[in-house]
Scaffold this motif. Structure first.
Motif, PDB file in Angstrom:
ATOM      1  N   TYR A 284      -1.540   0.478  -7.639  1.00 55.24           N
ATOM      2  CA  TYR A 284      -1.491  -0.294  -6.403  1.00 55.24           C
ATOM      3  C   TYR A 284      -0.039  -0.662  -6.151  1.00 55.24           C
ATOM      4  CZ  TYR A 284      -1.355  -4.511  -9.354  1.00 55.24           C
ATOM      5  OH  TYR A 284      -1.022  -5.465 -10.282  1.00 55.24           O
ATOM      6  N   CYS A 285       0.304  -0.882  -4.887  1.00 52.97           N
ATOM      7  CA  CYS A 285       1.695  -1.106  -4.500  1.00 52.97           C
ATOM      8  C   CYS A 285       1.809  -2.332  -3.599  1.00 52.97           C
ATOM      9  CB  CYS A 285       2.237   0.116  -3.757  1.00 52.97           C
ATOM     10  SG  CYS A 285       2.250   1.632  -4.727  1.00 52.97           S
ATOM     11  N   PRO A 286       2.239  -3.466  -4.163  1.00 53.53           N
ATOM     12  CA  PRO A 286       2.488  -4.641  -3.316  1.00 53.53           C
ATOM     13  C   PRO A 286       3.665  -4.375  -2.378  1.00 53.53           C
ATOM     14  CG  PRO A 286       2.529  -5.204  -5.670  1.00 53.53           C
ATOM     15  CD  PRO A 286       2.501  -3.707  -5.562  1.00 53.53           C
ATOM     16  N   GLU A 287       3.834  -5.224  -1.402  1.00 53.24           N
ATOM     17  CA  GLU A 287       4.957  -5.118  -0.487  1.00 53.24           C
ATOM     18  C   GLU A 287       6.264  -5.036  -1.273  1.00 53.24           C
ATOM     19  OE1 GLU A 287       5.666  -7.443   3.476  1.00 53.24           O
ATOM     20  OE2 GLU A 287       6.446  -8.647   1.817  1.00 53.24           O
ATOM     21  N   GLY A 288       7.154  -4.138  -0.865  1.00 58.13           N
ATOM     22  CA  GLY A 288       8.462  -4.012  -1.499  1.00 58.13           C
ATOM     23  C   GLY A 288       8.514  -3.056  -2.682  1.00 58.13           C
ATOM     24  N   THR A 289       7.435  -2.299  -2.920  1.00 56.34           N
ATOM     25  CA  THR A 289       7.407  -1.384  -4.067  1.00 56.34           C
ATOM     26  C   THR A 289       8.360  -0.208  -3.841  1.00 56.34           C
ATOM     27  OG1 THR A 289       5.114  -1.955  -4.563  1.00 56.34           O
ATOM     28  CG2 THR A 289       5.925   0.114  -5.476  1.00 56.34           C
ATOM     29  N   GLY A 290       9.165   0.067  -4.860  1.00 63.48           N
ATOM     30  CA  GLY A 290      10.051   1.231  -4.849  1.00 63.48           C
ATOM     31  C   GLY A 290       9.459   2.263  -5.786  1.00 63.48           C
ATOM     32  N   ASP A 291      10.189   2.558  -6.870  1.00 65.82           N
ATOM     33  CA  ASP A 291       9.647   3.500  -7.855  1.00 65.82           C
ATOM     34  C   ASP A 291       8.888   2.779  -8.961  1.00 65.82           C
ATOM     35  OD1 ASP A 291      11.740   2.364  -9.224  1.00 65.82           O
ATOM     36  OD2 ASP A 291      12.793   4.247  -9.603  1.00 65.82           O
ATOM     37  N   ASP A 292       8.588   1.514  -8.749  1.00 68.62           N
ATOM     38  CA  ASP A 292       7.909   0.679  -9.738  1.00 68.62           C
ATOM     39  C   ASP A 292       6.436   0.444  -9.397  1.00 68.62           C
ATOM     40  OD1 ASP A 292       8.684  -0.755  -7.486  1.00 68.62           O
ATOM     41  OD2 ASP A 292       9.066  -2.611  -8.573  1.00 68.62           O
ATOM     42  N   LEU A 293       5.702   1.533  -9.083  1.00 70.28           N
ATOM     43  CA  LEU A 293       4.273   1.442  -8.788  1.00 70.28           C
ATOM     44  C   LEU A 293       3.574   0.730  -9.950  1.00 70.28           C
ATOM     45  CD1 LEU A 293       5.386   4.155  -7.383  1.00 70.28           C
ATOM     46  CD2 LEU A 293       3.014   4.727  -7.200  1.00 70.28           C
ATOM     47  N   VAL A 294       2.546  -0.050  -9.650  1.00 66.98           N
ATOM     48  CA  VAL A 294       1.842  -0.814 -10.680  1.00 66.98           C
ATOM     49  C   VAL A 294       0.528  -0.119 -11.006  1.00 66.98           C
ATOM     50  CG1 VAL A 294       0.918  -3.075 -11.293  1.00 66.98           C
ATOM     51  CG2 VAL A 294       2.846  -2.920  -9.702  1.00 66.98           C
ATOM     52  N   LYS A 295       0.307   0.195 -12.300  1.00 64.51           N
ATOM     53  CA  LYS A 295      -0.958   0.821 -12.712  1.00 64.51           C
ATOM     54  C   LYS A 295      -2.087  -0.193 -12.607  1.00 64.51           C
ATOM     55  CE  LYS A 295       0.123   4.477 -15.909  1.00 64.51           C
ATOM     56  NZ  LYS A 295      -0.111   5.016 -17.233  1.00 64.51           N
ATOM     57  N   CYS A 296      -3.265   0.294 -12.228  1.00 62.22           N
ATOM     58  CA  CYS A 296      -4.436  -0.572 -12.256  1.00 62.22           C
ATOM     59  C   CYS A 296      -4.632  -1.056 -13.693  1.00 62.22           C
ATOM     60  CB  CYS A 296      -5.680   0.180 -11.772  1.00 62.22           C
ATOM     61  SG  CYS A 296      -5.702   0.438  -9.986  1.00 62.22           S
ATOM     62  N   PRO A 297      -5.108  -2.278 -13.877  1.00 61.25           N
ATOM     63  CA  PRO A 297      -5.277  -2.822 -15.226  1.00 61.25           C
ATOM     64  C   PRO A 297      -6.250  -1.991 -16.068  1.00 61.25           C
ATOM     65  CG  PRO A 297      -5.555  -4.539 -13.581  1.00 61.25           C
ATOM     66  CD  PRO A 297      -5.488  -3.225 -12.850  1.00 61.25           C
TER      67      PRO A 297
ATOM     68  N   GLY B 165      -3.169   4.318  -1.481  1.00 63.25           N
ATOM     69  CA  GLY B 165      -2.865   3.246  -0.534  1.00 63.25           C
ATOM     70  C   GLY B 165      -3.328   1.858  -0.921  1.00 63.25           C
ATOM     71  N   LEU B 166      -3.694   1.635  -2.187  1.00 61.30           N
ATOM     72  CA  LEU B 166      -4.090   0.276  -2.588  1.00 61.30           C
ATOM     73  C   LEU B 166      -2.864  -0.628  -2.597  1.00 61.30           C
ATOM     74  CD1 LEU B 166      -6.621   0.828  -5.534  1.00 61.30           C
ATOM     75  CD2 LEU B 166      -7.023   0.794  -3.075  1.00 61.30           C
ATOM     76  N   SER B 167      -3.055  -1.888  -2.239  1.00 64.29           N
ATOM     77  CA  SER B 167      -1.921  -2.806  -2.142  1.00 64.29           C
ATOM     78  C   SER B 167      -2.000  -3.989  -3.099  1.00 64.29           C
ATOM     79  CB  SER B 167      -1.794  -3.329  -0.714  1.00 64.29           C
ATOM     80  OG  SER B 167      -2.958  -4.040  -0.345  1.00 64.29           O
ATOM     81  N   GLN B 168      -3.167  -4.205  -3.733  1.00 60.57           N
ATOM     82  CA  GLN B 168      -3.272  -5.333  -4.656  1.00 60.57           C
ATOM     83  C   GLN B 168      -4.240  -5.033  -5.796  1.00 60.57           C
ATOM     84  OE1 GLN B 168      -4.744  -8.784  -2.533  1.00 60.57           O
ATOM     85  NE2 GLN B 168      -5.530  -7.448  -0.934  1.00 60.57           N
ATOM     86  N   GLU B 169      -4.035  -5.719  -6.907  1.00 52.94           N
ATOM     87  CA  GLU B 169      -4.822  -5.494  -8.118  1.00 52.94           C
ATOM     88  C   GLU B 169      -6.324  -5.623  -7.871  1.00 52.94           C
ATOM     89  OE1 GLU B 169      -5.481  -7.859 -12.253  1.00 52.94           O
ATOM     90  OE2 GLU B 169      -3.389  -7.481 -11.702  1.00 52.94           O
ATOM     91  N   SER B 170      -6.712  -6.542  -7.020  1.00 54.07           N
ATOM     92  CA  SER B 170      -8.136  -6.773  -6.766  1.00 54.07           C
ATOM     93  C   SER B 170      -8.825  -5.569  -6.121  1.00 54.07           C
ATOM     94  CB  SER B 170      -8.325  -8.014  -5.886  1.00 54.07           C
ATOM     95  OG  SER B 170      -7.731  -7.820  -4.614  1.00 54.07           O
ATOM     96  N   GLU B 171      -8.061  -4.610  -5.606  1.00 51.77           N
ATOM     97  CA  GLU B 171      -8.637  -3.402  -5.014  1.00 51.77           C
ATOM     98  C   GLU B 171      -8.974  -2.339  -6.061  1.00 51.77           C
ATOM     99  OE1 GLU B 171      -6.876  -2.934  -0.646  1.00 51.77           O
ATOM    100  OE2 GLU B 171      -5.308  -3.022  -2.195  1.00 51.77           O
TER     101      GLU B 171
ATOM    102  N   GLY C 126       0.802  -1.218   0.000  1.00 50.65           N
ATOM    103  CA  GLY C 126       0.000   0.000   0.000  1.00 50.65           C
ATOM    104  C   GLY C 126       0.834   1.267   0.000  1.00 50.65           C
ATOM    105  N   TYR C 127       2.147   1.111   0.031  1.00 42.42           N
ATOM    106  CA  TYR C 127       3.087   2.233   0.049  1.00 42.42           C
ATOM    107  C   TYR C 127       4.181   2.007  -0.973  1.00 42.42           C
ATOM    108  CZ  TYR C 127       0.897   3.534   4.429  1.00 42.42           C
ATOM    109  OH  TYR C 127      -0.009   3.913   5.369  1.00 42.42           O
ATOM    110  N   TYR C 128       4.865   3.097  -1.345  1.00 39.58           N
ATOM    111  CA  TYR C 128       6.068   2.978  -2.161  1.00 39.58           C
ATOM    112  C   TYR C 128       7.188   3.728  -1.454  1.00 39.58           C
ATOM    113  CZ  TYR C 128       5.212   7.700  -4.105  1.00 39.58           C
ATOM    114  OH  TYR C 128       5.021   9.046  -4.272  1.00 39.58           O
ATOM    115  N   CYS C 129       8.397   3.233  -1.641  1.00 36.06           N
ATOM    116  CA  CYS C 129       9.541   3.778  -0.916  1.00 36.06           C
ATOM    117  C   CYS C 129      10.643   4.124  -1.904  1.00 36.06           C
ATOM    118  CB  CYS C 129      10.049   2.753   0.089  1.00 36.06           C
ATOM    119  SG  CYS C 129       8.802   2.231   1.294  1.00 36.06           S
ATOM    120  N   THR C 130      10.804   5.413  -2.182  1.00 37.77           N
ATOM    121  CA  THR C 130      11.887   5.878  -3.038  1.00 37.77           C
ATOM    122  C   THR C 130      12.830   6.769  -2.252  1.00 37.77           C
ATOM    123  OG1 THR C 130      10.545   7.747  -3.788  1.00 37.77           O
ATOM    124  CG2 THR C 130      10.510   5.776  -5.151  1.00 37.77           C
TER     125      THR C 130
END
Length: 87
Positions: A33-46, A55-61, A16-20
């Protein structure tokens, strides 16, 4: 990624967070959405889904637009197109 400066052990950035920045974890941005361990590689919703909260942490959100609404181009919200009536 170690996000606490001077930590004896590096912490993994929480879901749910990103750390850069080594000093803090930031809430995942709108449209992503940001799975655990996300840096500057945030994942766009599909494609066809959106995230209008942080603060979303998984695609299903990620959410789908309801009928009659269109997805805004950056996956942040849905909107409706209102036809103008010409008199």
């Amino acid at each position: 990624m170690c996000y606490i400066v001077g930590a004896a052990v590096c912490d993994i950035c929480p879901a749910g967070y990103y750390c850069t920045d080594r000093d803090k974890a930031l809430p995942c941005m709108l449209g992503h959405y940001c799975p655990e361990g996300t840096g500057d590689d945030l994942v766009k919703c599909p494609t066809g889904t959106y995230a209008n909260v942080t603060g979303l942490s998984q695609e299903s959100e990620c959410s789908r637009c309801e009928g009659g609404y269109k997805l805004q181009s950056k996956n942040r919200w849905c909107f409706t197109m209102v036809d103008k009536i010409i008199v």
